[in-house]
Every structure is written in structure tokens, then in C-alpha cells.
Design an enzyme around this catalytic site. Structure first.
Site, PDB file in Angstrom:
ATOM      1  N   HIS A 181      -8.436  23.957  -0.957  1.00 25.51           N
ATOM      2  CA  HIS A 181      -7.430  23.094  -0.330  1.00 25.51           C
ATOM      3  C   HIS A 181      -7.537  23.154   1.185  1.00 25.51           C
ATOM      4  O   HIS A 181      -7.480  22.130   1.875  1.00 25.51           O
ATOM      5  CB  HIS A 181      -6.032  23.516  -0.777  1.00 25.51           C
ATOM      6  CG  HIS A 181      -4.946  22.570  -0.350  1.00 25.51           C
ATOM      7  ND1 HIS A 181      -4.338  22.638   0.890  1.00 25.51           N
ATOM      8  CD2 HIS A 181      -4.360  21.521  -0.999  1.00 25.51           C
ATOM      9  CE1 HIS A 181      -3.428  21.686   0.969  1.00 25.51           C
ATOM     10  NE2 HIS A 181      -3.428  20.987  -0.150  1.00 25.51           N
ATOM     11  N   HIS A 202      -5.356  14.054   2.585  1.00 32.02           N
ATOM     12  CA  HIS A 202      -3.921  13.805   2.639  1.00 32.02           C
ATOM     13  C   HIS A 202      -3.625  12.502   3.385  1.00 32.02           C
ATOM     14  O   HIS A 202      -4.478  11.951   4.082  1.00 32.02           O
ATOM     15  CB  HIS A 202      -3.202  14.953   3.360  1.00 32.02           C
ATOM     16  CG  HIS A 202      -3.074  16.186   2.520  1.00 32.02           C
ATOM     17  ND1 HIS A 202      -4.032  17.167   2.485  1.00 32.02           N
ATOM     18  CD2 HIS A 202      -2.102  16.582   1.668  1.00 32.02           C
ATOM     19  CE1 HIS A 202      -3.659  18.125   1.661  1.00 32.02           C
ATOM     20  NE2 HIS A 202      -2.494  17.791   1.139  1.00 32.02           N
ATOM     21  N   HIS A 211      -5.646  15.961  -5.770  1.00 32.75           N
ATOM     22  CA  HIS A 211      -4.858  17.102  -6.212  1.00 32.75           C
ATOM     23  C   HIS A 211      -4.842  17.230  -7.746  1.00 32.75           C
ATOM     24  O   HIS A 211      -4.732  18.344  -8.272  1.00 32.75           O
ATOM     25  CB  HIS A 211      -3.430  17.011  -5.666  1.00 32.75           C
ATOM     26  CG  HIS A 211      -3.316  17.383  -4.221  1.00 32.75           C
ATOM     27  ND1 HIS A 211      -3.509  16.482  -3.210  1.00 32.75           N
ATOM     28  CD2 HIS A 211      -3.046  18.582  -3.618  1.00 32.75           C
ATOM     29  CE1 HIS A 211      -3.354  17.091  -2.045  1.00 32.75           C
ATOM     30  NE2 HIS A 211      -3.081  18.365  -2.263  1.00 32.75           N
ATOM     31  N   HIS A 332       7.438  15.895  -1.412  1.00 27.66           N
ATOM     32  CA  HIS A 332       6.273  16.782  -1.391  1.00 27.66           C
ATOM     33  C   HIS A 332       6.218  17.590  -0.099  1.00 27.66           C
ATOM     34  O   HIS A 332       6.094  18.821  -0.113  1.00 27.66           O
ATOM     35  CB  HIS A 332       4.991  15.961  -1.562  1.00 27.66           C
ATOM     36  CG  HIS A 332       3.767  16.637  -1.037  1.00 27.66           C
ATOM     37  ND1 HIS A 332       3.197  16.276   0.170  1.00 27.66           N
ATOM     38  CD2 HIS A 332       3.023  17.661  -1.520  1.00 27.66           C
ATOM     39  CE1 HIS A 332       2.142  17.040   0.382  1.00 27.66           C
ATOM     40  NE2 HIS A 332       2.006  17.890  -0.614  1.00 27.66           N
ATOM     41  N   HIS A 336       7.105  21.857   0.821  1.00 28.43           N
ATOM     42  CA  HIS A 336       6.172  22.724   1.542  1.00 28.43           C
ATOM     43  C   HIS A 336       6.891  23.421   2.704  1.00 28.43           C
ATOM     44  O   HIS A 336       6.794  24.641   2.869  1.00 28.43           O
ATOM     45  CB  HIS A 336       4.996  21.905   2.082  1.00 28.43           C
ATOM     46  CG  HIS A 336       3.880  21.722   1.110  1.00 28.43           C
ATOM     47  ND1 HIS A 336       2.986  22.717   0.797  1.00 28.43           N
ATOM     48  CD2 HIS A 336       3.497  20.644   0.379  1.00 28.43           C
ATOM     49  CE1 HIS A 336       2.106  22.267  -0.077  1.00 28.43           C
ATOM     50  NE2 HIS A 336       2.398  21.002  -0.355  1.00 28.43           N
ATOM     51  N   PHE A 352      -0.903  23.672   6.024  1.00 25.95           N
ATOM     52  CA  PHE A 352      -1.934  23.206   5.101  1.00 25.95           C
ATOM     53  C   PHE A 352      -3.103  24.172   4.945  1.00 25.95           C
ATOM     54  O   PHE A 352      -3.776  24.174   3.920  1.00 25.95           O
ATOM     55  CB  PHE A 352      -2.444  21.829   5.532  1.00 25.95           C
ATOM     56  CG  PHE A 352      -1.645  20.694   4.966  1.00 25.95           C
ATOM     57  CD1 PHE A 352      -0.522  20.929   4.191  1.00 25.95           C
ATOM     58  CD2 PHE A 352      -2.015  19.374   5.199  1.00 25.95           C
ATOM     59  CE1 PHE A 352       0.223  19.881   3.666  1.00 25.95           C
ATOM     60  CE2 PHE A 352      -1.284  18.321   4.671  1.00 25.95           C
ATOM     61  CZ  PHE A 352      -0.165  18.578   3.901  1.00 25.95           C
ATOM     62  N   HIS A 365       2.831  21.472  -6.930  1.00 23.45           N
ATOM     63  CA  HIS A 365       1.958  20.307  -7.054  1.00 23.45           C
ATOM     64  C   HIS A 365       1.815  19.838  -8.495  1.00 23.45           C
ATOM     65  O   HIS A 365       1.507  18.664  -8.730  1.00 23.45           O
ATOM     66  CB  HIS A 365       0.596  20.584  -6.418  1.00 23.45           C
ATOM     67  CG  HIS A 365       0.518  20.071  -5.015  1.00 23.45           C
ATOM     68  ND1 HIS A 365       0.209  18.770  -4.718  1.00 23.45           N
ATOM     69  CD2 HIS A 365       0.774  20.688  -3.831  1.00 23.45           C
ATOM     70  CE1 HIS A 365       0.248  18.595  -3.408  1.00 23.45           C
ATOM     71  NE2 HIS A 365       0.589  19.742  -2.850  1.00 23.45           N
TER      72      HIS A 365
END
Length: 544
Positions: A181, A202, A211, A332, A336, A352, A365
Site C-alpha cells: 500500500h 488513490h 484495493h 473512508h 483513517h 498513507f 477497507h
């Protein structure tokens, strides 16, 4: 820095000809301006694919400006800046293809041109196999995390423990998996076909399929380690009030599912906040209705066209971050940031480069992936996928459960059952939570005294900004409404990827209470979590 361009497409029933838009900051901000060019365009959407500029646009000293201005308000942005710029796409398109792993870099801060201290490059293999989905036998079952029992979690914990115990150089090792990732999401790869640009999956139409493949192989690795071909990842059911608390097992300090780098204020029994910011409410009586409104917007209200849900087109020659879809930029991103440490860089979940080091990333996810499946079911006969080969033929690289490097394509992700897994059925309380307008005949536009949008932008979003933007039309036939979606498009948002960024958008809001989102006046948000690889990007959002 960020640039904003507002577009209003078609007509929304019940809105005046000049709605008042408010963009409201949930944070203190450092939102500055640089360029003076503004792009205001009326856009009509054609099947989710193309946007055409209205002939009523006129040229001004600041660029294109729509004659029919709407009242828009924007709140301040945390750690970013806004200007208005035009949106450019490559003339010739080629699908994104697998990167050359041997050319993976440790990354560079593109603002300072200094190398980064994080190396998330994967092992290099000489052999790459084109992956074929295996025949489906017994389905893998993905349970709701809050409903899974102790026997299930004993298997899950054992599988993660074994993954963490694999040799560090094994591509199936937990940290190696986390680095997958990191590498795809922190500009460490060149675009194959355009080495001047970096690869980023992204904030574009590859968010969901990439994903899905990532979770698919992570899950198969876990299943092989415990010799259970039916093992499925649990989904953190944060879109349902019954599942909004972080599953307790992830908070056990001696569990392999625990991560010390989390916001301690958000451990159980705190309710997950799907519109998280530093000024979010803590009262459950506000959080739950806000969350349900957010979910209705992301899954129903703001997703008439494919791009609204998936994100913007991203092909070879496209700069990173062309535009996120509704779920990606909303719930989403919020989760995070909500889980990660309460620091500017937000590790682990809130950055990230480190986010997949937290085991709860995969349950978070998995719920995002589940929402893709739910959304497809809600579409009925409407198109569910882009027919564009630039999307379907895009391919990526992953290591499978046998440590074999494989090449996979987007086209094989469109049906989760063909990939061999199903989700536990749970209620969708947000589906019955269509927000109502607080005021049926708002006078916000006429009484606000807000200026025309073209006189305000570019703007520093460190406070609430209110502007008037005329709608393209006051009335349309039923056929016209079926043909064209009415959108507010905010484009040219230029942000520093090293910072947490969020702003909310309201239409004709008379309350001026940015922590109350359970109303039709709330149109949506833009948000991002920090990246290790800092750079300035230009992006956009589309609000139905």
C-alpha cells in the site's frame, strides 16, 4: 496550495435560482493562494463519461465564467490552499499498467526535493504471471466484525501472528504487505508510459478495484497460513450504529491485531465519526445522525453518475489525484484520520505510508469494499461499470499466497462472488435516512449579502466562505432530468499531500452549524489524510 473552480450543472428541484453555498472549516487552516486564474464552467454530464462546457460560459480576465451564478459557501481547509485553475486531461489515453518494481524509489518530498526516510519498495521478482481467477468452490465468508465470535477471532489473530512471523524478506510478511500500500500510494513508482509522472491509485477511478485486489491476496495469504481456504476478513461495519464502535479485539494490547499508534480517545466505546475533524461532535445523538446522513449522501444522493462514485478518470499522462469518488473522499478518509494518532502526521492509520501497518486497516477497507458491492446492488438496471478499456484493462502487481508475483486487471474485480467471497448480510439503516431540508423555502441566498463567486476566488479557506452561484436552469422536463445530472463541481482544488485537509459544503444553510450534517443543506465534503511523500496536487469533487 489549492485551487477551486465551481460548476453548476442542470437544476435541482426546490432550490432557488441563486442558492447560497457555504464552505465551512472544521479546522484551523493554512489555506493560501497563488494563481489568479479562475475556471467557472457549467457542465452537463453524459452517462458518467464526458462533461461539456455550456455555451453560456463567457471569457473574463480570470478565465471562463458562467453567467448564472449560484450561492456557494466553503469552509476553511486544514493545511491546504485554494486557487482556481482549469482542468486538463491527456489528449490520448492509455490504461495505467503495472510499474517496474526495480525502479521503485524511497520517495522524494517534491516540495523540498529531499529524499524520504521510508523505504516501502517490495522484493523484485524476475517472473511475473498473468493471474487467472481460480474456480470457485466454497465461498470465503466475510463477517461483520461486531458479530464475529471468539472462535473466529482466534483464527484471525493466529493468521496475523503467523504472517508477522514470516521472514522479513518474504513478500507475504505483514510489513511487506503493508509496504504494498505504501508503495502504490506514496508516489514511489513512475507511470509506465510517462516516467515524468508518478503512479498513485488513490483519488481516481482505480481506488475500488486496486484495493479489492489488495484485500483479496492479503486474505488468501492469511487463509493459507492457517490452512483454511474459506477464511474471510471481517468488515468493520461503521456505516451501521450497531457497528460504529471499534471492534474490541483490536484494542487488546496483547493481541496481534493491536496497534499502539492510535488516537486513544477513539478506542472503545467511542463512536466512529464518518465526518471526522478536530471540531467533530462527541455527543452520540449528533454523531449517529451525522453518520447516517454522510452514508446516504455517499451511496445514494451524490452518485447518479459513475464518476461520482468511483472517482475521476486516470490514465497514462494524467497527473496524480484527478478526483476522488464519494466514499473515498468522505467516510473512508474520515475513518483513517479518526483512528490514527492525534498528531499532525497521524500515524499509523492516518498517514498513507503507514496506514496498512495497523491491522484494523484491513477491516476498515473490507467495509469499503463491501460498500462497493452494496452500491452495485442499489444501481438496479443502471450502468455499474465504466465500459472504457482504459479502466477495464488497467493492471497492477501483487504477490499471491504462494509468494508468486502476479499481474491482475480491473476487469476481474467487478463481481466479488466470481472472486470467491461473500459478505454477511446486515441492515442498511442509512438507506432510509434521506435528509430533509431544515427550511423549505430558504431565504439564505437573498438575505445573506454574499458576493458572486467570481469576485471571491481564489481564496484562502481559513474561515467560512459564502458565495452566490447561479444555477444553469430554473426548470427542466422529466426527460431532461434523466439525461443530465445537476452537479456542483469544485475543481482545481490544490493541496499539499503532507497535511490533513477537510472542508464541508452546504447549500442554502441558514443554521451555520458546521457540526450538524443531518440535513439536506449539507452537500458533501473534500478530505485527505497525509502522505509521507509531500507534493502539491490539483483535484476536484462532484456533489450531486
Amino acid at each position: 496550495m489549492a485551487s477551486l473552480a465551481l460548476s453548476w450543472s442542470s437544476t435541482a428541484t426546490g432550490l432557488p435560482s441563486q442558492p447560497l453555498f457555504s464552505i465551512k472549516p472544521p479546522h484551523s487552516s493554512t489555506y493560501t493562494t497563488r494563481t489568479r486564474r479562475c475556471t467557472w464552467s457549467c457542465k452537463a454530464n453524459n452517462g458518467g463519461q464526458n462533461e461539456k462546457h455550456s455555451p453560456q460560459n463567457v471569457e473574463t480576465s480570470q478565465g471562463k465564467l458562467d453567467r448564472r451564478n449560484l450561492l456557494l459557501g466553503m469552509g476553511g481547509l486544514y493545511g491546504a490552499a485554494a486557487n482556481l485553475v482549469s482542468d486538463r486531461s491527456p489528449a490520448l489515453a492509455t490504461p495505467i499498467t503495472s510499474p517496474d518494481l526495480s525502479k521503485c524509489s524511497t520517495g522524494t518530498n517534491l516540495n523540498t526535493q529531499q529524499p524520504l526516510d521510508v523505504n516501502c519498495c517490495p522484493p523484485v521478482s524476475k517472473e511475473i504471471i498473468d493471474y487467472k481467477l481460480p474456480p470457485v468452490g466454497k465461498m470465503r465468508f466475510r463477517p461483520a466484525a461486531h458479530l464475529a465470535g471468539e472462535d473466529y477471532y482466534a483464527k484471525f489473530e493466529k493468521a496475523v501472528e503467523l504472517m508477522k512471523a514470516l521472514p522479513p524478506e518474504d513478500p507475504r510478511n505483514f510489513m511487506q504487505q503493508a509496504n504494498v500500500h505504501c508503495a502504490y500510494c506514496n508516489l514511489t513508482y513512475q507511470q509506465t508510459g510517462d516516467p515524468k509522472l508518478k503512479l498513485q491509485i488513490h483519488n481516481c477511478w482505480h481506488f475500488f478495484p486496486w484495493h479489492r485486489w489488495y484485500l483479496y491476496f492479503f486474505e488468501r495469504i492469511l487463509g493459507k497460513l492457517i490452512d483454511d481456504p474459506t477464511f474471510g476478513l471481517p468488515f468493520w461495519n461503521w456505516d451501521n450504529p450497531d457497528g460504529m464502535i471499534m471492534p474490541e479485539v483490536f484494542a487488546r494490547k496483547h493481541s496481534p491485531l493491536f496497534d499502539a499508534r492510535r488516537n486513544t480517545s477513539h478506542l472503545p466505546p467511542a463512536l466512529a465519526d464518518l465526518a471526522y475533524s478536530s471540531k467533530s461532535p462527541t455527543n452520540p445523538k449528533k454523531i449517529i445522525p451525522n453518520n447516517l446522513t454522510v452514508m446516504y449522501g455517499e451511496m445514494v444522493r451524490n452518485v447518479s453518475k459513475l464518476e461520482d462514485f468511483y472517482g475521476a478518470k486516470y490514465v497514462v499522462g494524467t497527473a496524480p489525484d484527478p478526483g476522488p469518488g464519494s466514499v473515498e473522499r468522505g467516510s473512508h478518509m474520515a475513518l483513517h484520520g479518526w483512528v490514527g494518532e492525534n498528531t499532525p502526521t497521524g500515524e499509523d492509520m492516518g498517514n498513507f505510508y503507514s496506514t496498512a501497518r495497523d491491522p484494523i486497516f484491513y477491516s476498515h477497507h473490507t467495509n469499503v469494499d463491501r460498500l462497493w458491492t452494496v452500491w452495485r446492488g442499489l444501481r438496479g438496471p443502471k450502468p455499474k461499470d465504466f465500459p472504457d478499456s482504459d479502466w477495464l484493462d488497467a493492471d497492477f502487481l501483487f504477490y499471491d499466497e504462494n509468494a508468486q508475483l502476479v499481474r491482475v486487471k480491473v476487469v476481474d474485480t467487478l463481481d466479488n462472488e466470481k472472486m470467491g467471497y461473500v459478505y454477511q448480510d446486515v441492515d442498511l439503516p442509512w438507506l432510509k435516512n434521506r435528509p430533509l431540508a431544515r427550511v423549505k423555502k430558504s431565504k439564505a441566498a437573498s438575505s445573506s449579502g454574499a458576493p458572486a463567486a467570481e469576485t471571491v476566488f481564489p481564496v484562502k479557506l481559513n474561515k467560512v466562505v459564502k458565495v452566490l452561484v447561479k444555477r444553469p436552469k430554473k426548470s427542466r422536463s422529466k426527460k431532461d432530468k434523466e439525461k443530465e445530472e445537476e452537479l456542483l463541481v469544485i475543481e482545481g482544488i490544490e493541496v499539499d499531500t503532507a497535511k490533513f485537509v477537510k472542508f464541508d459544503v452546504f447549500v442554502n444553510d441558514e443554521d451555520d452549524k458546521p457540526d450538524e450534517l443531518d440535513k439536506a443543506e449539507y452537500a458533501g465534503c473534500y478530505s485527505q489524510v497525509p502522505h509521507k511523500n509531500s507534493t502539491k496536487v490539483k483535484t476536484k469533487i462532484r456533489l450531486g
